[in-house]
Scaffold this motif. Structure first.
Motif, mmCIF file in Angstrom:
data_model
loop_
_atom_site.group_PDB
_atom_site.id
_atom_site.type_symbol
_atom_site.label_atom_id
_atom_site.label_comp_id
_atom_site.label_asym_id
_atom_site.label_seq_id
_atom_site.Cartn_x
_atom_site.Cartn_y
_atom_site.Cartn_z
ATOM 1 N N PRO A 175 108.059 84.435 -3.352
ATOM 2 C CA PRO A 175 107.264 84.280 -4.576
ATOM 3 C C PRO A 175 107.891 85.070 -5.727
ATOM 4 O O PRO A 175 108.541 86.092 -5.512
ATOM 5 C CB PRO A 175 105.900 84.856 -4.194
ATOM 6 C CG PRO A 175 106.181 85.780 -3.055
ATOM 7 C CD PRO A 175 107.368 85.215 -2.332
ATOM 8 N N THR A 176 107.706 84.577 -6.949
ATOM 9 C CA THR A 176 108.193 85.278 -8.128
ATOM 10 C C THR A 176 107.343 86.526 -8.345
ATOM 11 O O THR A 176 106.114 86.444 -8.352
ATOM 12 C CB THR A 176 108.108 84.368 -9.362
ATOM 13 O OG1 THR A 176 108.882 83.195 -9.102
ATOM 14 C CG2 THR A 176 108.638 85.060 -10.604
ATOM 15 N N PRO A 177 107.969 87.694 -8.506
ATOM 16 C CA PRO A 177 107.184 88.917 -8.696
ATOM 17 C C PRO A 177 106.407 88.899 -10.017
ATOM 18 O O PRO A 177 106.821 88.246 -10.979
ATOM 19 C CB PRO A 177 108.230 90.036 -8.697
ATOM 20 C CG PRO A 177 109.549 89.384 -8.772
ATOM 21 C CD PRO A 177 109.387 87.937 -8.502
ATOM 22 N N THR A 178 105.297 89.621 -10.028
ATOM 23 C CA THR A 178 104.452 89.729 -11.213
ATOM 24 C C THR A 178 104.344 91.188 -11.624
ATOM 25 O O THR A 178 104.090 92.054 -10.789
ATOM 26 C CB THR A 178 103.037 89.182 -10.908
ATOM 27 O OG1 THR A 178 103.157 87.832 -10.462
ATOM 28 C CG2 THR A 178 102.148 89.228 -12.129
ATOM 29 N N VAL A 179 104.532 91.460 -12.910
ATOM 30 C CA VAL A 179 104.377 92.808 -13.451
ATOM 31 C C VAL A 179 103.000 92.899 -14.093
ATOM 32 O O VAL A 179 102.598 92.016 -14.847
ATOM 33 C CB VAL A 179 105.467 93.119 -14.499
ATOM 34 C CG1 VAL A 179 105.229 94.471 -15.148
ATOM 35 C CG2 VAL A 179 106.833 93.056 -13.867
ATOM 36 N N SER A 180 102.280 93.983 -13.783
ATOM 37 C CA SER A 180 100.971 94.235 -14.381
ATOM 38 C C SER A 180 100.980 95.596 -15.059
ATOM 39 O O SER A 180 101.576 96.548 -14.548
ATOM 40 C CB SER A 180 99.866 94.223 -13.316
ATOM 41 O OG SER A 180 99.842 92.985 -12.653
ATOM 42 N N ASP A 196 113.762 87.662 -4.379
ATOM 43 C CA ASP A 196 113.444 86.534 -5.250
ATOM 44 C C ASP A 196 114.678 86.233 -6.086
ATOM 45 O O ASP A 196 115.242 87.118 -6.719
ATOM 46 C CB ASP A 196 112.258 86.876 -6.159
ATOM 47 C CG ASP A 196 111.939 85.743 -7.107
ATOM 48 O OD1 ASP A 196 111.780 84.606 -6.634
ATOM 49 O OD2 ASP A 196 111.872 85.992 -8.333
ATOM 50 N N SER A 236 102.681 98.092 -12.364
ATOM 51 C CA SER A 236 102.832 97.745 -10.945
ATOM 52 C C SER A 236 103.594 96.438 -10.829
ATOM 53 O O SER A 236 103.523 95.569 -11.695
ATOM 54 C CB SER A 236 101.463 97.650 -10.265
ATOM 55 O OG SER A 236 100.681 96.621 -10.854
ATOM 56 N N LEU A 237 104.347 96.330 -9.761
ATOM 57 C CA LEU A 237 105.120 95.138 -9.453
ATOM 58 C C LEU A 237 104.599 94.554 -8.155
ATOM 59 O O LEU A 237 104.569 95.221 -7.125
ATOM 60 C CB LEU A 237 106.605 95.492 -9.314
ATOM 61 C CG LEU A 237 107.567 94.362 -8.978
ATOM 62 C CD1 LEU A 237 107.579 93.320 -10.082
ATOM 63 C CD2 LEU A 237 108.965 94.922 -8.773
ATOM 64 N N ASP A 238 104.150 93.312 -8.205
ATOM 65 C CA ASP A 238 103.567 92.663 -7.033
ATOM 66 C C ASP A 238 104.508 91.606 -6.519
ATOM 67 O O ASP A 238 104.985 90.786 -7.229
ATOM 68 C CB ASP A 238 102.217 92.058 -7.408
ATOM 69 C CG ASP A 238 101.510 91.452 -6.230
ATOM 70 O OD1 ASP A 238 101.797 91.840 -5.083
ATOM 71 O OD2 ASP A 238 100.646 90.583 -6.446
#
Length: 69
Positions: free
Chosen positions: A44-49, A11, A67-69
């Motif tokens: 896709p831009t990664p998402t941190v949860s 990304d 977690s990194l999605d």
């Protein structure tokens, strides 16, 4: 002019560059032709949860899962 574009799994921001040429034949009005190329990133831009946790104040510490999605 054909410019190869390679796909990757990273990304990243879109990439823009300029292609320039000089007309030396003397049969055109413009002698410095140029065009701009933008390569649009398709990952896709990664998402941190981060997990929600509840602990008593005397627990000493708490583990939060990232977690990194």
């Amino acid at each position: 002019v054909s410019i190869p574009i390679l796909d990757d799994l990273i990304d990243e921001p879109d990439e823009t560059f300029t292609v320039s040429g000089t007309v030396t034949s003397g049969n055109t009005d413009n002698t410095d032709a140029s065009g701009e190329v933008t390569i649009l990133d398709n990952e896709p831009t990664p998402t941190v949860s981060l997990s929600d946790e509840s602990v008593d104040e005397d627990a000493g510490s708490v583990d939060v899962t990232a977690s990194l999605d």
